[in-house]
Each structure stands twice: as structure tokens, then as C-alpha cells.
Design a protein around this motif. Sequence first.
Motif, PDB file in Angstrom:
ATOM      1  N   ASN A 187       0.305  -2.061  -9.425  1.00 37.16           N
ATOM      2  CA  ASN A 187      -0.523  -3.159  -9.047  1.00 37.16           C
ATOM      3  C   ASN A 187      -0.688  -3.299  -7.384  1.00 37.16           C
ATOM      4  OD1 ASN A 187      -0.713  -4.248 -11.655  1.00 37.16           O
ATOM      5  ND2 ASN A 187       1.219  -5.064 -11.352  1.00 37.16           N
ATOM      6  N   GLY A 188      -0.497  -2.074  -6.796  1.00 36.31           N
ATOM      7  CA  GLY A 188      -0.648  -1.928  -5.486  1.00 36.31           C
ATOM      8  C   GLY A 188      -1.844  -1.213  -5.157  1.00 36.31           C
ATOM      9  N   VAL A 189      -2.120  -1.014  -3.584  1.00 35.47           N
ATOM     10  CA  VAL A 189      -2.987  -0.023  -3.406  1.00 35.47           C
ATOM     11  C   VAL A 189      -2.464   1.473  -3.174  1.00 35.47           C
ATOM     12  CG1 VAL A 189      -4.681   0.589  -1.237  1.00 35.47           C
ATOM     13  CG2 VAL A 189      -4.143  -1.664  -1.791  1.00 35.47           C
ATOM     14  N   ASN A 190      -2.921   2.424  -3.893  1.00 36.10           N
ATOM     15  CA  ASN A 190      -2.663   3.901  -3.939  1.00 36.10           C
ATOM     16  C   ASN A 190      -3.704   4.686  -3.824  1.00 36.10           C
ATOM     17  OD1 ASN A 190       0.352   3.521  -5.352  1.00 36.10           O
ATOM     18  ND2 ASN A 190      -1.032   2.177  -6.702  1.00 36.10           N
ATOM     19  N   ARG A 191      -3.789   4.925  -2.409  1.00 40.11           N
ATOM     20  CA  ARG A 191      -4.976   5.634  -1.756  1.00 40.11           C
ATOM     21  C   ARG A 191      -4.661   6.680  -0.996  1.00 40.11           C
ATOM     22  NH1 ARG A 191     -10.289   2.560  -0.018  1.00 40.11           N
ATOM     23  NH2 ARG A 191     -10.021   1.967  -2.081  1.00 40.11           N
ATOM     24  N   ILE A 192      -5.371   7.901  -0.998  1.00 42.19           N
ATOM     25  CA  ILE A 192      -5.599   9.042  -0.147  1.00 42.19           C
ATOM     26  C   ILE A 192      -6.399   8.915   0.949  1.00 42.19           C
ATOM     27  CG2 ILE A 192      -5.833  11.556  -0.039  1.00 42.19           C
ATOM     28  CD1 ILE A 192      -5.011  11.636  -2.952  1.00 42.19           C
ATOM     29  N   LEU A 193      -6.127   9.004   2.293  1.00 49.53           N
ATOM     30  CA  LEU A 193      -7.094   8.886   3.134  1.00 49.53           C
ATOM     31  C   LEU A 193      -7.160  10.287   3.755  1.00 49.53           C
ATOM     32  CD1 LEU A 193      -6.086   5.882   5.414  1.00 49.53           C
ATOM     33  CD2 LEU A 193      -7.671   5.858   3.813  1.00 49.53           C
TER      34      LEU A 193
ATOM     35  N   PRO B  53       7.302   9.895   1.363  1.00 48.35           N
ATOM     36  CA  PRO B  53       6.762   8.553   1.513  1.00 48.35           C
ATOM     37  C   PRO B  53       7.853   7.782   2.236  1.00 48.35           C
ATOM     38  CG  PRO B  53       6.778   9.355  -0.739  1.00 48.35           C
ATOM     39  CD  PRO B  53       7.247  10.546  -0.106  1.00 48.35           C
ATOM     40  N   THR B  54       7.434   7.074   3.460  1.00 49.15           N
ATOM     41  CA  THR B  54       7.926   6.503   4.419  1.00 49.15           C
ATOM     42  C   THR B  54       7.687   5.141   4.628  1.00 49.15           C
ATOM     43  OG1 THR B  54       8.552   8.624   5.419  1.00 49.15           O
ATOM     44  CG2 THR B  54       8.686   6.592   6.786  1.00 49.15           C
ATOM     45  N   SER B  55       8.609   4.056   4.756  1.00 46.53           N
ATOM     46  CA  SER B  55       8.262   2.740   4.959  1.00 46.53           C
ATOM     47  C   SER B  55       7.415   2.271   6.191  1.00 46.53           C
ATOM     48  CB  SER B  55       9.525   1.818   4.879  1.00 46.53           C
ATOM     49  OG  SER B  55       9.381   0.652   5.185  1.00 46.53           O
ATOM     50  N   GLY B  56       6.646   1.612   6.110  1.00 46.31           N
ATOM     51  CA  GLY B  56       5.856   1.023   7.386  1.00 46.31           C
ATOM     52  C   GLY B  56       6.642   0.496   8.451  1.00 46.31           C
ATOM     53  N   LYS B  57       7.877   0.086   8.021  1.00 48.10           N
ATOM     54  CA  LYS B  57       8.633  -0.354   9.178  1.00 48.10           C
ATOM     55  C   LYS B  57       9.301   0.886  10.151  1.00 48.10           C
ATOM     56  CE  LYS B  57      12.887  -0.323   6.681  1.00 48.10           C
ATOM     57  NZ  LYS B  57      14.218  -1.191   6.027  1.00 48.10           N
TER      58      LYS B  57
ATOM     59  N   ALA C  85       0.786  -1.179  -0.003  1.00 49.26           N
ATOM     60  CA  ALA C  85       0.109   0.012   0.050  1.00 49.26           C
ATOM     61  C   ALA C  85       0.836   1.237  -0.082  1.00 49.26           C
ATOM     62  CB  ALA C  85      -0.971   0.013   1.392  1.00 49.26           C
ATOM     63  N   ASN C  86       0.530   2.138  -0.985  1.00 50.45           N
ATOM     64  CA  ASN C  86       1.002   3.375  -0.911  1.00 50.45           C
ATOM     65  C   ASN C  86      -0.066   4.663  -0.343  1.00 50.45           C
ATOM     66  OD1 ASN C  86       2.145   6.170  -1.618  1.00 50.45           O
ATOM     67  ND2 ASN C  86       1.247   5.837  -3.646  1.00 50.45           N
ATOM     68  N   LEU C  87      -0.097   4.904   0.919  1.00 51.23           N
ATOM     69  CA  LEU C  87      -1.136   5.650   1.312  1.00 51.23           C
ATOM     70  C   LEU C  87      -0.701   7.141   1.656  1.00 51.23           C
ATOM     71  CD1 LEU C  87      -2.164   3.144   4.132  1.00 51.23           C
ATOM     72  CD2 LEU C  87      -3.003   3.489   1.839  1.00 51.23           C
ATOM     73  N   VAL C  88      -1.511   7.901   1.507  1.00 45.91           N
ATOM     74  CA  VAL C  88      -1.181   9.541   1.874  1.00 45.91           C
ATOM     75  C   VAL C  88      -2.298   9.884   2.870  1.00 45.91           C
ATOM     76  CG1 VAL C  88      -1.131  11.761   0.912  1.00 45.91           C
ATOM     77  CG2 VAL C  88      -0.342  10.007  -0.619  1.00 45.91           C
ATOM     78  N   PHE C  89      -1.824  10.142   3.973  1.00 47.19           N
ATOM     79  CA  PHE C  89      -2.488  10.744   4.911  1.00 47.19           C
ATOM     80  C   PHE C  89      -2.701  12.264   4.601  1.00 47.19           C
ATOM     81  CE2 PHE C  89      -0.987   7.602   8.440  1.00 47.19           C
ATOM     82  CZ  PHE C  89      -1.744   6.617   7.719  1.00 47.19           C
ATOM     83  N   LEU C  90      -4.136  12.671   4.215  1.00 51.00           N
ATOM     84  CA  LEU C  90      -4.256  14.193   4.054  1.00 51.00           C
ATOM     85  C   LEU C  90      -5.012  14.495   5.444  1.00 51.00           C
ATOM     86  CD1 LEU C  90      -4.224  16.726   2.382  1.00 51.00           C
ATOM     87  CD2 LEU C  90      -6.247  15.854   1.077  1.00 51.00           C
ATOM     88  N   VAL C  91      -4.465  15.394   6.034  1.00 47.35           N
ATOM     89  CA  VAL C  91      -5.000  15.757   7.403  1.00 47.35           C
ATOM     90  C   VAL C  91      -5.178  17.357   7.501  1.00 47.35           C
ATOM     91  CG1 VAL C  91      -4.506  15.935   9.998  1.00 47.35           C
ATOM     92  CG2 VAL C  91      -3.687  13.890   8.676  1.00 47.35           C
TER      93      VAL C  91
ATOM     94  N   ARG D  16       3.121  -2.726   7.083  1.00 48.08           N
ATOM     95  CA  ARG D  16       4.117  -3.762   6.731  1.00 48.08           C
ATOM     96  C   ARG D  16       5.410  -2.854   6.271  1.00 48.08           C
ATOM     97  NH1 ARG D  16       0.687  -6.917   2.595  1.00 48.08           N
ATOM     98  NH2 ARG D  16       0.362  -4.747   2.098  1.00 48.08           N
ATOM     99  N   PRO D  17       6.391  -3.678   6.428  1.00 46.39           N
ATOM    100  CA  PRO D  17       7.578  -2.685   5.563  1.00 46.39           C
ATOM    101  C   PRO D  17       7.321  -2.295   4.075  1.00 46.39           C
ATOM    102  CG  PRO D  17       8.379  -4.778   6.858  1.00 46.39           C
ATOM    103  CD  PRO D  17       7.048  -4.760   7.005  1.00 46.39           C
ATOM    104  N   GLU D  18       6.737  -3.203   3.251  1.00 43.73           N
ATOM    105  CA  GLU D  18       6.410  -2.976   1.980  1.00 43.73           C
ATOM    106  C   GLU D  18       5.595  -1.867   1.722  1.00 43.73           C
ATOM    107  OE1 GLU D  18       4.312  -6.925   2.642  1.00 43.73           O
ATOM    108  OE2 GLU D  18       6.081  -5.867   3.467  1.00 43.73           O
ATOM    109  N   ASP D  19       4.934  -1.601   2.931  1.00 38.19           N
ATOM    110  CA  ASP D  19       3.716  -0.418   2.804  1.00 38.19           C
ATOM    111  C   ASP D  19       4.477   0.984   2.837  1.00 38.19           C
ATOM    112  OD1 ASP D  19       1.605  -2.305   2.480  1.00 38.19           O
ATOM    113  OD2 ASP D  19       1.448  -2.319   4.862  1.00 38.19           O
TER     114      ASP D  19
END
Length: 523
Positions: free
Chosen positions: A254-260, A212-216, A159-165, A192-195
Motif C-alpha cells: 500500500n505504498g509507492v513502489n517506483r523506479i526512477l 534500501p536506506t531510510s530517508g532519514k 515510498a520505496n524508490l529505486v534510483f536507476l542511474v 521522510r524517515p518512512e521512505d
Amino acid sequence: MLRSKLKVCLSVTGICTVMLLAACGVNNPNMGKYAISGYESVYALQEVDTAQYKNYTDNPIQSVEKTPVSTFGLDMDTGSYANVRRFISHGEVPPPDAVRVEEFINYFPPASKESLKQLKNSPFNASYEVTTSPWDSNKVLLRVNVKADDLKTTEIPPANLVFLVDISGSMLGPERLDLLKSSLKLLVKELRPEDKVSLVTYADGTEIVLEPTSGKEKAKIINALDKLSTGGATAGGEGLKLAYQMAEQGKIDNGVNRILLATDGDFNVGISNVEELKSFVSRARDKGITLSTLGFGDNNYNEAMMVQIANVGNGNYSYIDSLSEAQKVLQEEMRATLVTVAKDAKAQIEFNKDQVLEYRQLGYEKRQLAAEDFNNDNIDAGDIGAGKRVTVLYELTLVGGKASVDALRYQKKEQMKSNDYDNELAYLKLRWKMPNGESSQLVSLPIEKKAPVSQFDKASIETRFVSAVAAFGQKLRNNPALAKTSYEQIAQWANNAKGEDPNGYRGEFVKLVKLTGSLTRSQ
């Protein structure tokens, strides 16, 4: 703190509005919308409720002879229920437009094991049941369940997530930015580390707080969240633009690319028109970047915008009224929240006129489609997450029952050429696209004519509980079909169908219905 709904009275004479607001610490227009009324030398400052909800008229009763087909997009939003729970818990009856029945009935996880039929060559399983309606003895209820296949942990794409706050002034308070930060931390713990996660904020302007920062690197992400503080106006449109730039930068094929998007929805600088926002979000959606919204706040909460942009963003809308709700949405249901297994999912149910006189769909008003939209792949529809169960409920008048609408005098009745479909009540068709697909696929299931469960209390736990939830939503919307049904009756139906309730959601619902009954009696 002016966040609370308290009146602050100041004994002042000849002071202008701006000076009065400044004296109260309201130097920023985004601190809320305020009204001032003066009585001689005493001025009252009171926060005005500017919350916005979109109006949807309840689905009407349809004659099968005239309109045999019901078409709609499947929906997995649940925010309406959590928001209404907040109203009632604070001693307020919610406005009818805040209530969407489908978001009520789809809020609750199943409390019993139910046999589902795998629909070949699709990610769906389905089941259905027909029983007498507890609020109208002349009608029956049809409950249809559609459940998406779940994924193993090893099958979940990165997952590639962007927290928009939103950190504008309107987000000040423990139930807003403080709760928001605690909620996102729950999701961070699941990474996870791959997120990877990016963090973008907006107020008067916008800022990239975290590349962009690894989930680890959980401590780094949490530290960035901890440093957020409020102040300023609400440049939400500019924030969206920057968030999409960050999503593009960290995009995973082929991953999850989502803005929250986490906000109270009170955009007041830059792009703020809902239709403009929807157009902007839909263009980004077509590039493979989706958008979900997490709602916070109360009196200036713009739910109408939050729901609509999440729908066009191929994401989902949730309302966070507590940390336990954040745990449900961002931990317990994370796969369904983030990982889409069926895009642009539509349902079409054709009722057999030899078996059904009339039907009324309970909820899904915001997802209604024209019959011809079902086969049109250019029409946007609902998106279903991994393991998500979607429930649809209809109220039917069967042949032999008393119709609400008189039969047409000059309507020619076609005769069936065979008895091939005599055992069918209706015919369910589902159409969807693969997450990265452009062409839809089709699967169908006949809904057989089985003798309805003649006594409501003999129906399955799931049907009885969902019916109680639908009754509650309809009554809150002042639907005349529930005018003679009391909140006490609804609470009893739900209490008798709680089943296994490990998280206490169903027990909480029963208490909520009873509390609503007490509130309405006192008015």
C-alpha cells in the motif's frame, strides 16, 4: 571534451579509423556516435546526432456525423516542453517529432483561481470553457480541465524508490551525470524517515551501490550519489532487471513502489529493443512496481524509448535540462510525480451533432484509443497523480459554420426524439481505477451549450494562455492550421494572459516564443 558539437581536425596521413578515434580519446563506443571524413591529409571528427523521437501524426479533423466520439488516455507527462526549450535556448529549432502539444499545455501550473465542479464519487474535479479561436475565426476552442484531488502531507503513503542511474560513457558531462546527481539530491531532501531509497547503476555491467536506506539517512544517500562516475557501455536492460529486484526487496504494501530511471536512453548492451523493454516493464507494473523516466542529454538522446516505457510503466516522463526543472519536477510537483490517485484514467467525449459539425483534438496523439477501449479494463491508459491538473483542448466547428468536409449525400440523419439534450455541446465521461484496483469506475459531466466568449481577449486567463501554448506547439510541428499565424502573435496572446506567475514559467514561455521567431527568420 568530445561532448560538445565541435569538429576536431587532425593533420594525419594514412591512419586508420580506430587509431584516429583512439588518438582523440574515444576508446569506448559509448562515448558517442562519430563520423570521420577525410580531405587529403586532414581528417575531421564530428559527433553525429543520433537522437531518436517517435513520429505521431497530428490528430485529423473529424466529422461528428461520422465519428462523434473521441477517446484517449489522460496524460501528465511534460518532458516534451522542457526538451524543446533546451533546443531553442541553444539556438536550434527542434525537430517536429520532439513536439507533443499535450505535454506543452500541461506543463504550466494555473495562474488564477478557477471554479471547479466536484464529480461525485470520484477523485476528480472539472471545468470547461468555450471561446473563439484566435487563429481561425470560423472555429471555437473547447478547453476542458480535469483536476485530481490533492493529498495532505500526512496522507502521502511511504515510498520505496529505486534510483536507476546510467553511468555509461555517454553520460559524461555537466549537463548529464553532474546534473543528474544534483537533481536526485533535491528529491532526497524531501524524503521522510518512512521512505527508503536504493541506488542501482549500470554501464558495462550493473551494481547495487546502495541497499534500501531510510530517508532519514540523507547524508548516506547523497554520499553514494556523489561517488558516481562515468565509463563503459550501456547495459540498460540488465540495469532494469536489477532495479526491479531491489524494488521487490524493499516493497512497501500500500505504498509507492517506483523506479526512477535517469538516463539519456542510449541502451546498447542486452535488452535494447523498445518492444521488449515495454513488455518487461508492463509485467513488473502488474506486480505493483511502477516506472518513471528522467531524461538527460542531447545528441544521442533516445526520447522515443523514454516516453514509451514510462507510459507502460504507469509512471511519467520528464526531461531535465536544468536544476530549476529538476526542482519543478522533483520538489514542487513531487506528489503528482510519485503518488497516483487514479490508475488507467481514460476520457471519452461525445459531441452533439446538432451543435457541432467537426472537431479536432490538439495533442494526445500518443494516447489515442479506440471507442471500444473505453469500457475495456484490460486496456492500459494514463495515470494521474495527486493534485495534478490535466488540460484537454479541442478545435470545433459549430453548426452554422463552414465545415472542412462536405456532408455525405446518402448519410441518413436521425431525428432526435426529444429536446432533452439541446442545451448540451458534448458529454464527458471519465473512467479510472483506484491505485490498487482492478475494476474501473465511471463518472460523467455534460458540457453545456453556452454562448462562446465572442472575443478571444475576453476569455479567461487560463484559456487564453493554454491556447497560445497549443498554437506554439502546432506551429513547431508545421501544422497547416497555424501557417498564417506568426510567432509574434502567439507571444502576444501568451503575454496578455500570464496572470500570476510566481515561478516565471509563463514569462519564460513568452521569451521562448519570441526567440523561436528570431531563429526562424534567420533561416
